[in-house]
Design a protein around this motif. Structure first.
Motif, mmCIF file in Angstrom:
data_model
loop_
_atom_site.group_PDB
_atom_site.id
_atom_site.type_symbol
_atom_site.label_atom_id
_atom_site.label_comp_id
_atom_site.label_asym_id
_atom_site.label_seq_id
_atom_site.Cartn_x
_atom_site.Cartn_y
_atom_site.Cartn_z
ATOM 1 N N ASP A 82 110.815 16.382 10.766
ATOM 2 C CA ASP A 82 109.758 16.140 11.743
ATOM 3 C C ASP A 82 110.344 16.419 13.125
ATOM 4 O OD1 ASP A 82 107.798 15.229 13.453
ATOM 5 O OD2 ASP A 82 107.554 13.291 12.474
ATOM 6 N N ARG A 120 108.705 19.069 3.141
ATOM 7 C CA ARG A 120 108.050 19.880 4.176
ATOM 8 C C ARG A 120 108.770 19.763 5.506
ATOM 9 N NH1 ARG A 120 102.906 17.091 6.782
ATOM 10 N NH2 ARG A 120 103.800 15.044 7.122
ATOM 11 N N VAL A 161 107.790 19.976 9.685
ATOM 12 C CA VAL A 161 106.709 19.996 10.663
ATOM 13 C C VAL A 161 107.331 20.171 12.044
ATOM 14 C CG1 VAL A 161 104.802 18.702 11.680
ATOM 15 C CG2 VAL A 161 105.286 18.488 9.235
ATOM 16 N N LYS A 179 106.219 20.295 15.824
ATOM 17 C CA LYS A 179 105.084 19.992 16.701
ATOM 18 C C LYS A 179 105.091 20.915 17.922
ATOM 19 C CE LYS A 179 104.703 15.436 14.820
ATOM 20 N NZ LYS A 179 105.362 14.164 14.799
ATOM 21 N N ALA A 228 106.062 23.161 2.257
ATOM 22 C CA ALA A 228 105.316 23.675 3.403
ATOM 23 C C ALA A 228 106.134 23.614 4.687
ATOM 24 C CB ALA A 228 104.041 22.867 3.594
ATOM 25 N N THR A 263 105.041 23.668 8.724
ATOM 26 C CA THR A 263 103.903 23.612 9.643
ATOM 27 C C THR A 263 104.407 23.827 11.062
ATOM 28 O OG1 THR A 263 102.820 22.028 8.181
ATOM 29 C CG2 THR A 263 101.956 22.219 10.411
#
Length: 137
Positions: A100, A116, A118, A120, A134, A136
């Motif tokens: 994250d 996954r 991520v 931002k 995934a 993102t």
């Protein structure tokens, strides 16, 4: 595509199988923000939290392997800073959970992620991310 997935799994398993020294197991309970890390293999059975900039220091030939059974969480605006000639291509993050990356954070290295990743808004990666489910952006 099948070959790429297989290669990622091989790299993940190889990184996960590297032994860390006792001194580098659960270092700082995963709270590595504000710390300087030397070359070696590090292993955590917790999340790795970067709530302040972390420095990864070594030469251009030094190898860093960071293993966690949890997540890697980088707070917004925080950075992984390379010093002493360390290169992102020589840093491997083996993450059983997820990555994250907070807004405008900077991550460095090759991230091999079981679940996954991520990233931002405004987050930067100098390196690569390979996730089994995934990514993102």
């Amino acid at each position: 595509m099948t070959t790429a997935i297989s290669d990622m799994q091989t790299a993940y398993t190889d990184a996960a199988g590297r032994a860390s020294s006792d001194a580098n197991k659960n270092l700082f309970d995963g709270l590595i923000g504000g710390k300087t890390l030397a070359p070696g293999v590090y292993a955590w059975t917790t999340d790795v939290n970067i709530a302040a900039d972390v420095t990864i220091e070594g030469s251009a030939t030094d190898i860093f392997i960071f293993q966690t059974t949890g997540n890697v969480i980088v707070a917004s605006g925080k950075q992984m800073i390379l010093a002493g000639g360390a290169l992102a291509q020589n840093i491997v993050w083996q993450v059983a959970g997820e990555v994250d990356a907070g807004t405008t954070s900077t991550l460095q290295g090759i991230f091999l992620v079981k679940t996954r990743a991520v990233f931002k808004t405004g987050a930067t990666l100098i390196g690569r991310v390979l996730a089994q489910t995934a990514v993102t952006l």
